[in-house]
Design an enzyme around this catalytic site. Structure first.
Site, PDB file in Angstrom:
ATOM      1  CG  HIS A 121      -1.963   1.066   1.299  1.00 45.41           C
ATOM      2  ND1 HIS A 121      -1.810   2.205   1.755  1.00 45.41           N
ATOM      3  CD2 HIS A 121      -3.377   0.877   0.988  1.00 45.41           C
ATOM      4  CE1 HIS A 121      -2.936   2.865   1.695  1.00 45.41           C
ATOM      5  NE2 HIS A 121      -3.803   2.182   1.234  1.00 45.41           N
ATOM      6  CG  ASP A 198       0.230  -2.136   6.113  1.00 42.50           C
ATOM      7  OD1 ASP A 198      -0.656  -2.274   6.730  1.00 42.50           O
ATOM      8  OD2 ASP A 198      -0.088  -1.622   5.014  1.00 42.50           O
ATOM      9  CD  GLN A 201      -6.965  -4.446   4.102  1.00 44.07           C
ATOM     10  OE1 GLN A 201      -7.837  -5.216   4.241  1.00 44.07           O
ATOM     11  NE2 GLN A 201      -6.935  -3.253   3.665  1.00 44.07           N
ATOM     12  CE  LYS A 224      -7.432  -0.237   6.187  1.00 43.16           C
ATOM     13  NZ  LYS A 224      -8.325   0.101   5.155  1.00 43.16           N
ATOM     14  CB  CYS A 364      -3.629   3.440  -1.664  1.00 45.41           C
ATOM     15  SG  CYS A 364      -4.786   4.681  -1.602  1.00 45.41           S
TER      16      CYS A 364
END
Length: 409
Positions: A121, A198, A201, A224, A364
């Site tokens: 991302h 990261d 997700q 999220k 993104c």
């Protein structure tokens, strides 16, 4: 999992969009919020709204206790060693930027390497570009396999003794690829580098154990995972956080301030300058309670079943290309696709007319779009409240979209 009972707890799902029942398949962008989270935020504002840490009055003490209790919940949720390793931020982007600006600029110099992947991302790409530009370090990329996965052999070849930082997504927001972080961490640490993950997700969809993963930093967002927008978390190993300098200065993060010099609070507060995101943190705590009551393992299994079903349904529609791994163990609840000769924005518009919310664009992740040789994709992403009936609605909507644009052109 009782999906019907779960859905009843999300008030936004029970509405009509364009005269159709809403099908929300955009949770990778932001999840919906259960009533318990909405109520927790409202209770804070209506019963004990006050600033935290410095007030000695009753409301201030109650707010401080509630705020810091969430830090303990987050520690347990990701299995960090200590609450000192839990920094509240505005989200994943802010958390990664904090690491890049503080740790990156202090520990990277000319001739060093920063290693990334093409599936990152922009939030885990641009901060490292800026560190490389300001320090003279070079950027390197672990090559992707044909399905958008990583080979550990390629990781070992790309990461060298000159590598200082490896920054990688746990789960791709486009491909759904689940990267083998634990195995990558072993390679990274053997070369003496630091691993930044990261987790935007992954944390909403699977059980996270940062000690087992052995990552040095792990960033994720509340919005999220059923929490409000504007709250996120940076986990960092204490040994690194203690050496790092703050990047935001002002109230709350100080110990002593003189006219010409100042000192900082201990961890974790030295990284939390200004009035913190109190309501957001309280909402995050409520979201963690909600998710843990259902069980992260149950959520992950439900999403895997849905994505497997979705891949089967969409694969049977002629002219649809699905991106990402075919093996379910390598894929999370994200499904990106395109219809031949139809722009994904047009696909999303037709689906919206049917009450179906999906994402369309470059997500993104423009370097990944270039690698896929497309300008954009449509993306459906599932969560704990989605059903197979909704996947059927998606497939039916895509058939309509294909037929509409075939007739038009």
């Amino acid at each position: 999992m009782d999906i019907s009972a779960i859905r009843k707890q999300f008030p936004i799902l029970h509405q009509q969009v364009n005269e159709h029942p809403l099908v929300y398949l955009d949770s990778a962008a932001t999840s919906q919020k259960p009533q318990s989270v909405i109520d927790a935020i409202a209770k804070y504002y209506s019963e004990y709204n006050a600033n935290v840490h410095r007030g000695v009055h009753t409301l201030g003490s109650k707010a401080t206790d509630a705020y810091e209790m969430v830090r303990e919940k987050v520690q347990r949720f990701i299995n960090a060693q200590s609450t000192e390793e839990i920094i509240f931020t505005r989200g994943t982007t802010t958390a990664i930027n904090l690491v890049a600006q503080s740790f990156g600029r202090s520990n990277v110099k000319k001739g060093d390497e920063i290693v990334l992947t093409q599936m990152e991302h922009h939030s885990n790409l641009i901060p490292w570009q800026q560190v490389a530009k300001s320090t003279g370090a070079s950027l390197k990329y672990i090559p992707l396999q044909s399905e958008g996965t990583l080979s550990l052999e390629d990781v070992a070849k790309t990461v060298t003794e000159r590598t200082k930082i490896v920054a990688i997504t746990h789960v791709s927001n486009v491909l759904g690829t689940i990267n083998p972080i634990k195995e990558i961490a072993r390679i990274v640490h053997e070369k003496g580098a630091v691993l930044v993950v990261d987790g935007a997700q992954s944390s909403p969809h699977m059980k996270i154990d940062v000690q087992d993963l052995d990552c040095d930093f792990f960033a994720f967002s509340g919005h999220k995972m059923c929490a409000p927008t504007g709250i996120g978390v940076l986990y960092g190993k204490k040994e690194w956080l203690e050496r790092m300098e703050p990047v935001e200065f002002g109230g709350e993060m100080i110990d002593f301030v003189g006219l010409y010099d100042s000192t900082w609070k201990e961890l974790p507060w030295k990284f939390e300058g200004g009035t913190p995101i109190i309501a957001g943190a309280i909402g995050l705590g409520s979201a963690i309670d909600f998710l843990e009551e259902i069980g992260m393992e149950a959520i992950e299994k439900h999403e895997r079943d849905l994505i497997e079903y979705a891949m089967e349904r969409l694969s049977n529609i002629e002219g649809i290309t699905i991106y990402g791994p075919n093996k379910q163990k390598q894929r999370s609840g994200v499904l990106s696709f395109n219809i031949d000769e139809v722009h994904p924005h047009d696909v999303a518009t037709v689906l919206d007319a049917e009450g179906i919310a999906v994402r369309a664009g470059h997500h993104c992740a423009q370097p990944l779009m270039k690698w896929l040789n497309v300008t954009a994709t449509a993306r459906a992403s599932v969560y704990l409240y989605n059903t197979k009936d909704e996947i059927d609605r998606l497939a039916e909507g895509l058939v309509k979209a294909k037929e509409f644009f075939t007739d038009v052109f």
